[in-house]
Design a protein around this motif. Structure first.
Motif, short mmCIF file in Angstrom:
data_model
loop_
_atom_site.label_atom_id
_atom_site.label_comp_id
_atom_site.label_asym_id
_atom_site.label_seq_id
_atom_site.Cartn_x
_atom_site.Cartn_y
_atom_site.Cartn_z
N ASP A 252 52.74 48.17 24.78
CA ASP A 252 51.70 47.95 25.79
C ASP A 252 52.06 48.66 27.09
OD1 ASP A 252 49.99 45.83 24.38
OD2 ASP A 252 52.03 45.07 24.14
N ARG A 253 53.36 48.76 27.35
CA ARG A 253 53.83 49.50 28.52
C ARG A 253 55.03 50.35 28.13
NH1 ARG A 253 52.76 47.37 33.90
NH2 ARG A 253 51.88 45.25 33.87
N TRP A 254 55.02 51.59 28.59
CA TRP A 254 56.21 52.45 28.47
C TRP A 254 56.72 52.71 29.87
CZ3 TRP A 254 56.06 58.38 28.64
CH2 TRP A 254 57.36 58.90 28.54
N LEU A 255 57.97 52.37 30.10
CA LEU A 255 58.59 52.61 31.40
C LEU A 255 59.60 53.76 31.24
CD1 LEU A 255 59.28 48.93 32.57
CD2 LEU A 255 57.14 50.22 32.59
N PRO A 256 59.21 54.98 31.64
CA PRO A 256 60.09 56.14 31.43
C PRO A 256 61.19 56.20 32.49
CG PRO A 256 57.99 56.86 32.35
CD PRO A 256 57.91 55.36 32.22
N LYS A 258 64.63 56.62 34.62
CA LYS A 258 65.63 57.67 34.85
C LYS A 258 66.89 57.28 34.07
CE LYS A 258 68.43 59.78 38.44
NZ LYS A 258 68.84 59.72 39.85
N PRO A 259 67.41 58.19 33.25
CA PRO A 259 68.57 57.82 32.41
C PRO A 259 69.73 57.26 33.23
CG PRO A 259 67.71 59.96 31.74
CD PRO A 259 66.98 59.57 33.00
N GLY A 260 70.31 56.19 32.72
CA GLY A 260 71.52 55.64 33.33
C GLY A 260 71.27 54.61 34.40
N THR A 261 70.02 54.24 34.62
CA THR A 261 69.72 53.31 35.72
C THR A 261 69.23 51.94 35.21
OG1 THR A 261 67.43 54.06 35.93
CG2 THR A 261 69.08 55.25 37.21
N ASP A 262 69.47 51.67 33.95
CA ASP A 262 68.94 50.45 33.33
C ASP A 262 69.43 49.17 34.01
OD1 ASP A 262 67.95 51.88 30.61
OD2 ASP A 262 69.88 52.67 31.25
N THR A 263 70.70 49.20 34.46
CA THR A 263 71.24 48.00 35.10
C THR A 263 70.47 47.68 36.38
OG1 THR A 263 73.39 48.58 34.18
CG2 THR A 263 73.38 46.87 35.86
N ALA A 264 70.06 48.72 37.08
CA ALA A 264 69.28 48.50 38.31
C ALA A 264 67.97 47.79 37.98
CB ALA A 264 69.00 49.84 38.99
N LEU A 265 67.33 48.21 36.91
CA LEU A 265 66.08 47.58 36.50
C LEU A 265 66.30 46.12 36.11
CD1 LEU A 265 63.05 47.84 35.75
CD2 LEU A 265 63.78 48.56 33.47
N PRO A 303 62.91 44.95 43.80
CA PRO A 303 62.17 45.97 43.04
C PRO A 303 62.05 47.28 43.82
CG PRO A 303 61.10 43.86 42.80
CD PRO A 303 62.18 43.66 43.83
N GLU A 304 61.92 47.19 45.12
CA GLU A 304 61.81 48.41 45.92
C GLU A 304 63.11 49.23 45.84
OE1 GLU A 304 60.67 45.45 46.81
OE2 GLU A 304 58.55 46.02 46.68
N TRP A 305 64.23 48.50 45.92
CA TRP A 305 65.52 49.19 45.75
C TRP A 305 65.61 49.80 44.34
CZ3 TRP A 305 69.03 47.64 41.97
CH2 TRP A 305 70.24 48.33 41.97
N ALA A 306 65.19 49.04 43.35
CA ALA A 306 65.29 49.52 41.96
C ALA A 306 64.39 50.73 41.73
CB ALA A 306 64.92 48.39 41.00
N GLU A 307 63.26 50.74 42.42
CA GLU A 307 62.36 51.90 42.27
C GLU A 307 63.08 53.20 42.66
OE1 GLU A 307 58.50 51.57 44.12
OE2 GLU A 307 58.19 53.73 44.08
N ILE A 312 60.87 53.82 38.49
CA ILE A 312 59.79 52.95 37.99
C ILE A 312 59.20 52.23 39.21
CG2 ILE A 312 59.21 50.95 36.54
CD1 ILE A 312 61.64 51.75 34.81
N PRO A 313 57.88 52.27 39.40
CA PRO A 313 57.29 51.66 40.59
C PRO A 313 57.66 50.17 40.73
CG PRO A 313 55.67 52.98 39.42
CD PRO A 313 56.88 52.91 38.55
N ALA A 314 57.93 49.77 41.96
CA ALA A 314 58.31 48.38 42.23
C ALA A 314 57.25 47.41 41.72
CB ALA A 314 58.53 48.19 43.73
#
Lengths: 766, 182
Positions: A252-256, A258-265, A303-307, A312-314
């Motif tokens: 339903d959603r694909w969040l493309p 940036k490689p290596g930033t999964d922990t931030a998300l 979320p703003e930091w993670a963006e 991925i938009p906050a």
């Protein structure tokens, strides 16, 4: 003139002499069609598929020395009556003309890697190995021999034999090159393993978030069946992946990302659940510790930091977190299997588990079920001097302290986990530090397509005084061995029982469909015969494998003959927290007895007790991050000589973003060389120009790029990700080798001059 | 035909003490001379190769070779381009009717070229059957792999024998064709 008889054939007195010449003429007529196999007497045996590590229970249909068909069966919780293409194609391996057929000993004086061998008898080959082993033990100690293995039979060579022999240096690629971070993180968080059959209650879940998960591309049979059920039952799907993967195509959603930033998300999602009071408070209160510390820790991870980190938009981050919360506890982030990505992987997996805990899904329907191993006693032997140290999909097994008189693992001190890290045992073969490793057994593992930094592995092999390869095919690393022991394929052998931790724990049996072809032997036989020669006979007290299996089966009130008529024995489990509570038991084997959001143990060991974000290594100018994954019709580097599977997929291709392709001047159908940051070149490989991948990364499927001319279908097709992984980043907690810090650039290449696989196969069948 | 079978079995079985004895005693060379005389062919001279070198060559030619196995020693590979094909099945039926089965200690396939050679030799009393085996099973293998052995055999032993056996079977085939015409 008479030459002495060789006695390969014998005469049957009953029939010889009764042959008429007319009969002979008829028999040799090419026009006569052979009767179809299924019109003959067909025997059926229960087996376990070995074409991937999901290990589905199957039934093999056999006529004489030939398996014609394999099927899943309903009573088996792995296959549930269905089988994937790899399983259907697996019997072709047994009848592969390229198989290893006889024991071989490297010709004395020839260079290791030159591939010069002479045929040997099993007795001669095993005597040779035993003499060398005993010599190494005498000179350097038992720990100077390392044991690497992968596959159903690896227990004999990676767990049992080294523990009996006294070497702690036993390792499987399935640990530090695959599951180590998720298993170690699970132990520190839940006090339980994830295990080889990932314990997700797919059919009942309502919201699934997959992060870098290969579902649909790794074709784990049951998992796919249940994933489909989940979707059919209306579960929403979010896929986080730099690539528009097969799963992303269903999402339903694909969040493309940036490689290596999964922990931030993950940290941002935790932030939203906490800051918006969306987590399962009752569950957290009852089953977890450390929430107060987590609340303080998570504040900056907005979320703003993670963006900024993830691209991925906050707003999307917030929306997904809220949707997860709406569906809790039936919202789940299933752990993927290959979790060695960037070197800080245990902390990423901890973040994922903490998020799952906030959703209140561990031990509850629609989330994680609590997997239990089946009850089955070991065969009684004298106590082994050491505990097996390799670990596995079920997590750590080894002990903290070595028994008196035995040395610690050669990789001890490099990382926290108790399991062995296979890639860390290569260096001691070269440097002799902390002590020399002079001998190596490689059982069913492809050293050059699994362990990063192939040049280093080759240098290590050259330094060894004994290198034994036990395998089925003449893979590149096999042809470096001093002694090659050809193993019978899965269809030709018994193995030890496969026990599966599950919602309903179960035991699976493998029964040989026919005698081993050629001069090949089952792994258990090789281990036992070798054990006899190196003074370990007491640990192999059983006379036959049937006796061994029967004795184990007696412990659950059955016998081998009954099990042979069942294939699988299913037991009762305790999948839910409520099941444990009814019995007054606690499933969480952590020091606190609860889910540890904050890990005091990690803090004491000098690691972050709560996951922190570390940015990935930047991509060098002109390069792309090398991502890799799985093909649904191949397993690692094991199946590229299988004609059935190669007819479906004969090579990999490199995924390149369409805009980047235009910039570099690549057109559809072009080929490229991949050249990594250390100048290693792979390919030519076809360029797949696609919108399905970000601009900063390229992607290839793992397992291709064989350099083994003895494997006629596999050799020289595609590019190997493993050869391009000359660097890795060690995860200091799990010992995992983060492999995604390798980078490649593309250069135009001519199309390879290879006969098409389809043509080769058709020629074979002409 | 019987001698052709024994020579095939002796030469293409895994090289061990028995072959060394055949070579040292000159038995194998004499057998080739006898066959050559019978078939009107020049007698080939076997090279003097130590057993250890024959073992290394045999392994790289017929068992396992990192550079790719040049000569799979199975007649089915020449007949069907694969193992366990229709040719293999026909051969098994022929063995069955001829009352032949592989010995339990023969740890290889029944269509190994050495086994086929021995079968030809054992069917001494059934010349038509032996000839069928030789022409329909052994000959295709030699036709395909004798030239490959010329290119790949480091000792000259296997290529010499394969080439000679191929020539002998060409003669036999030609004689058979002539007798059928007449």
């Amino acid at each position: 003139m008479k030459l002495p008889r060789r006695s390969f054939l014998k005469l049957s007195a009953a029939t010889v002499g009764a042959v008429s010449l007319g009969g002979a003429a008829t028999l040799t007529s090419r026009a006569k069609a052979a009767p179809a196999w299924y019109t003959k007497e067909v025997k059926q045996v229960f087996q376990i598929c070995e074409n991937c590590f999901w290990r589905c229970g199957i039934r093999a249909s056999v006529v004489g020395n030939r398996v014609y068909k394999v099927d899943g069966y309903k009573e088996n919780p792995k296959s549930r009556g269905m089988l994937c293409p790899r399983g259907q194609a697996a019997p072709a391996q047994t009848y592969d003309p390229d198989r290893l057929k006889k024991p071989l000993i490297r010709i004395e004086g020839s260079e290791r890697g030159a591939g010069k061998y002479r045929e040997a008898t099993w007795e001669e080959a095993l005597d040779y190995i035993a003499k060398k082993m005993l010599g190494l033990k005498e000179q350097y100690g038992p720990e100077s021999i390392a044991f690497f293995g992968h596959g159903t039979g690896d227990g004999w060579f990676v767990d049992f034999l080294p523990a009996a022999w006294g070497s702690p240096n036993a390792a499987k690629p399935s640990v530090s090159l695959c599951t180590a971070p998720r298993e170690v993180a699970a132990q520190y968080t839940f006090g339980r393993a994830i295990g080889g059959h990932e314990p997700i209650d797919w059919p009942n879940t309502k919201y699934i978030v997959l992060i870098g998960h290969h579902i649909g591309e790794d074709t784990h049979n049951t998992q796919l069946q249940e994933f489909s059920e989940a979707r059919k039952n209306g579960a929403k799907l979010v896929v986080v992946d730099p690539r528009f993967s097969t799963a992303a195509a269903k999402a339903d959603r694909w969040l493309p990302i940036k490689p290596g930033t999964d922990t931030a998300l993950l940290l941002a999602w935790i932030h939203v659940l906490i800051s918006e009071n969306l987590y399962d408070k009752a569950y957290v209160e009852k089953y977890t510790v450390g929430m107060d510390k987590l609340v303080a820790h998570i504040k900056p991870y907005t979320p703003e930091w993670a963006e900024q980190q993830t691209e991925i938009p906050a707003q999307v981050i917030r929306e997904v977190a809220r949707e997860m919360a709406q569906h809790k506890p039936k919202a789940v982030l299933p752990p993927t299997r290959h979790t060695v990505w960037y070197g800080n992987d245990t902390q990423r997996m901890r973040a994922s588990y903490i998020l799952n805990a906030l959703l209140g899904n561990y031990g509850r329907e629609g989330g994680f079920y609590i997997a239990m191993p089946p009850y089955l006693e070991k065969y009684p032997t004298p106590p082994l001097p050491l505990e097996p140290a390799a670990g596995g999909c079920a997590g750590p097994t080894a002990v903290d302290k070595e028994p008196e008189g035995y040395k610690p693992r050669a990789d001890k001190g490099k990382f926290l986990a108790k399991t062995t890290a296979i890639q860390e045992l290569i260096e001691p073969m070269i440097t002799g530090q902390p002590y020399p490793i002079k001998g190596l057994f490689a059982y069913g593992i492809n050293l050059f397509h699994a362990i990063p930094n192939v040049p280093r592995t080759k240098e290590a092999l050259k330094n060894l005084e004994l290198y034994v390869a036990i395998d089925v095919l003449p893979q590149e690393h096999v042809m470096w061995a001093d002694v090659i022991l050809p193993e019978a394929t899965y269809l030709e052998r018994y193995d030890d029982f496969v026990t599966v931790s599950h919602k309903t724990p179960f035991i699976q049996l493998r029964v040989p469909a026919h005698e081993p072809l050629y001069d090949t032997k089952p792994g258990w036989w090789i281990a036992k015969e070798l054990g006899k020669r190196i003074g370990l006979e007491q640990y192999f007290p059983w006379q036959t494998i049937e006796e061994y299996l029967d004795t184990r089966m007696q412990s659950v009130g059955l016998d081998l003959e009954t099990m042979k008529s069942m294939g699988t024995m299913v037991q009762n489990g305790k999948p839910w927290l409520s099941d444990w509570e009814k019995e007054g038991q606690n499933p969480f084997n952590t020091p606190s007895g609860k889910i540890e959001l904050y890990s005091e143990s990690l803090a004491k060991a000098g690691f972050d007790p709560l996951p922190k974000y570390e940015p990935p290594q930047p991509v060098p100018e002109g390069y792309y991050r090398l991502l890799y994954g799985r093909s649904p019709v191949h397993t690692f580097a094991r199946t590229q000589n299988n004609p059935v599977l190669m007819e479906m997929e004969s090579s990999n291709s490199v995924w390149l973003n369409a805009e980047e392709a235009a910039r570099l001047g690549f057109k559809p159908g072009d080929y490229a060389y991949l050249i990594n940051q250390d100048g290693v070149r792979e390919g030519p490989v076809r360029v797949k120009i696609t919108q399905r991948i970000r601009k900063d990364a390229v992607y290839i499927t793992h397992g291709f790029g064989h350099k083994a001319k003895g494997m006629t279908l596999a050799d020289g097709r595609g590019a190997s990700d493993s050869y391009l992984q000359t660097r890795y980043t060690l995860d200091r907690i799990s010992g995992g080798a983060g492999l995604r810090n390798n980078f490649v650039k593309l250069e135009k290449a001519p199309a390879p001059k290879l006969k098409s696989v389809v043509k080769l196969i058709k020629e074979r069948r002409a | 035909m019987q001698l052709l079978g024994w020579v095939t079995a002796a030469a293409f079985a895994p090289p061990k003490a028995a072959l060394e004895q055949d070579l040292v005693s000159g038995t194998l060379q004499a057998a080739l001379a006898e066959m050559a005389r019978t078939r009107g062919l020049p007698t080939p001279t076997l090279p003097q190769t130590p057993l250890s070198e024959l073992q290394a060559a045999y392994t790289s030619l017929f068992i396992s070779n990192p550079a790719g196995l040049p000569c799979p020693p199975y007649v089915g590979m020449a007949l069907d381009e694969r193992l366990f094909g229709e040719g293999f099945d026909r051969l098994l039926e022929l063995y069955q009717v001829a009352g032949l089965e592989t010995s339990p200690d023969w740890r290889d396939l029944p269509d190994h070229v050495a086994a086929v050679g021995e079968a030809i030799a054992l069917l001494e009393g059934k010349p038509a059957l032996a000839q069928s085996l030789a022409l329909e099973y052994l000959y295709p293998w030699l036709k395909r792999y004798a030239p490959v052995l010329q290119e790949t055999d480091p000792t000259g032993f296997y290529s010499t024998i394969a080439h000679f056996l191929f020539q002998a079977l060409e003669v036999i085939q030609s004689e058979t064709a002539s007798s059928q015409l007449s």
